[in-house]
Write a protein that holds these residues in place. Structure first.
Motif, PDB file in Angstrom:
ATOM      1  N   VAL A  78       0.922  -1.300  -0.006  1.00  0.00           N
ATOM      2  CA  VAL A  78      -0.127   0.020  -0.043  1.00  0.00           C
ATOM      3  C   VAL A  78       0.935   1.302  -0.112  1.00  0.00           C
ATOM      4  O   VAL A  78       0.494   2.258  -0.967  1.00  0.00           O
ATOM      5  N   PHE A  79       1.781   1.048   0.895  1.00  0.00           N
ATOM      6  CA  PHE A  79       2.708   2.387   0.744  1.00  0.00           C
ATOM      7  C   PHE A  79       3.436   2.616  -0.373  1.00  0.00           C
ATOM      8  O   PHE A  79       3.402   4.017  -0.820  1.00  0.00           O
ATOM      9  N   VAL A  80       4.070   1.563  -1.301  1.00  0.00           N
ATOM     10  CA  VAL A  80       4.789   1.955  -2.437  1.00  0.00           C
ATOM     11  C   VAL A  80       3.608   2.339  -3.422  1.00  0.00           C
ATOM     12  O   VAL A  80       3.672   3.137  -4.409  1.00  0.00           O
ATOM     13  N   PHE A  81       2.331   1.735  -3.528  1.00  0.00           N
ATOM     14  CA  PHE A  81       1.446   2.249  -4.374  1.00  0.00           C
ATOM     15  C   PHE A  81       1.052   3.702  -4.093  1.00  0.00           C
ATOM     16  O   PHE A  81       1.006   4.515  -5.092  1.00  0.00           O
ATOM     17  N   ILE A  82       1.119   3.993  -2.775  1.00  0.00           N
ATOM     18  CA  ILE A  82       0.875   5.592  -2.426  1.00  0.00           C
ATOM     19  C   ILE A  82       2.019   6.312  -3.041  1.00  0.00           C
ATOM     20  O   ILE A  82       1.587   7.580  -3.777  1.00  0.00           O
ATOM     21  N   VAL A  85       2.454  -7.141 -10.251  1.00  0.00           N
ATOM     22  CA  VAL A  85       2.474  -8.240  -9.376  1.00  0.00           C
ATOM     23  C   VAL A  85       2.088  -8.152  -7.969  1.00  0.00           C
ATOM     24  O   VAL A  85       1.690  -9.002  -7.085  1.00  0.00           O
ATOM     25  N   SER A  86       2.091  -6.700  -7.703  1.00  0.00           N
ATOM     26  CA  SER A  86       1.740  -6.524  -6.064  1.00  0.00           C
ATOM     27  C   SER A  86       0.241  -7.025  -5.708  1.00  0.00           C
ATOM     28  O   SER A  86       0.035  -7.005  -4.702  1.00  0.00           O
ATOM     29  N   PRO A  87      -0.644  -6.574  -6.662  1.00  0.00           N
ATOM     30  CA  PRO A  87      -2.105  -6.972  -6.034  1.00  0.00           C
ATOM     31  C   PRO A  87      -2.209  -8.477  -6.188  1.00  0.00           C
ATOM     32  O   PRO A  87      -2.830  -8.954  -5.319  1.00  0.00           O
ATOM     33  N   LEU A  88      -1.380  -9.147  -6.846  1.00  0.00           N
ATOM     34  CA  LEU A  88      -1.344 -10.534  -6.452  1.00  0.00           C
ATOM     35  C   LEU A  88      -0.792 -10.998  -5.097  1.00  0.00           C
ATOM     36  O   LEU A  88      -1.314 -11.747  -4.434  1.00  0.00           O
ATOM     37  N   LEU A  89       0.324 -10.282  -4.800  1.00  0.00           N
ATOM     38  CA  LEU A  89       0.876 -10.397  -3.435  1.00  0.00           C
ATOM     39  C   LEU A  89      -0.199 -10.036  -2.341  1.00  0.00           C
ATOM     40  O   LEU A  89      -0.177 -10.572  -1.350  1.00  0.00           O
ATOM     41  N   PHE A  90      -0.920  -8.872  -2.693  1.00  0.00           N
ATOM     42  CA  PHE A  90      -1.589  -8.329  -1.574  1.00  0.00           C
ATOM     43  C   PHE A  90      -2.659  -9.318  -1.407  1.00  0.00           C
ATOM     44  O   PHE A  90      -3.125  -9.699  -0.257  1.00  0.00           O
ATOM     45  N   ILE A  91      -3.400  -9.741  -2.421  1.00  0.00           N
ATOM     46  CA  ILE A  91      -4.419 -10.779  -2.294  1.00  0.00           C
ATOM     47  C   ILE A  91      -4.032 -12.042  -1.669  1.00  0.00           C
ATOM     48  O   ILE A  91      -4.770 -12.367  -0.793  1.00  0.00           O
TER      49      ILE A  91
END
Length: 174
Positions: A110-114, A150-156
């Motif tokens: 979330v922080f990197v996305f922000i 990739v991060s949405p998959l990691l987040f989920i």
């Protein structure tokens, strides 16, 4: 204590882990885990182990054989209860570490996305005639491109891991 006794008595009888495993009808890794203290035999297996090693359960658990049979069973059950509590505490600590890892991973994502949204890909406006700036811009763009995919998959996956971890905890405490 139990793990050290199993190893010492097995070696004194001249048995390898493999030979002991065959006699107990378990895999060698089970013997290895017992001797490393990663797991303990259940009460039935403890009795089988004492028979194969030709020693009493009290000796395996580290006590002298001076008590009567009734007291021996009581002591064995108390020792096994302590060992089981220690294993449960270890499992709970591992579960909490795993839960903390999942929470930390979600927070970082979330922080990197922000950060990426806040800076709105500033490298796109750079002058790429300078080779060093071009390399940095391409590297940053590659990171952003891979991260966004990739991060949405990691987040989920992290959220699913938290849910599964929580379900396993509530299921084991019943």
């Amino acid at each position: 204590m139990l793990n050290e006794n199993i190893r010492a008595i097995r070696k004194s009888k001249g048995l390898s882990q493999e030979e002991l495993a065959i006699k107990l009808n378990v895999v060698r890794q089970t013997i290895s885990k017992w001797e490393q203290g990663l797991s303990v035999p259940d009460s039935a297996m403890l009795l089988s182990l004492s028979e194969v090693l030709e020693t009493s359960v009290s000796v395996l658990l580290g006590e002298s054989v001076t008590e009567v049979r009734e007291n021996e069973l009581k002591v064995i059950s108390e020792k096994l209860e302590i060992i089981n509590l220690q294993l449960a505490m270890n499992r709970e600590a591992k579960r909490k570490k795993l839960q903390l890892f999942f929470i930390l991973l979600c927070t970082i994502i979330v922080f990197v996305f922000i950060l990426l949204a806040r800076f709105d890909s500033p490298y796109l406006d750079w002058d790429y005639s300078d080779p060093e700036r071009a390399v940095v811009g391409v590297a940053f763009h590659a990171f952003e491109w891979i991260f966004v995919r990739v991060s949405p998959l990691l987040f989920i996956g992290s959220i699913a891991g938290l849910i599964i971890n929580r379900k396993n905890n509530t299921g084991s405490s019943l």
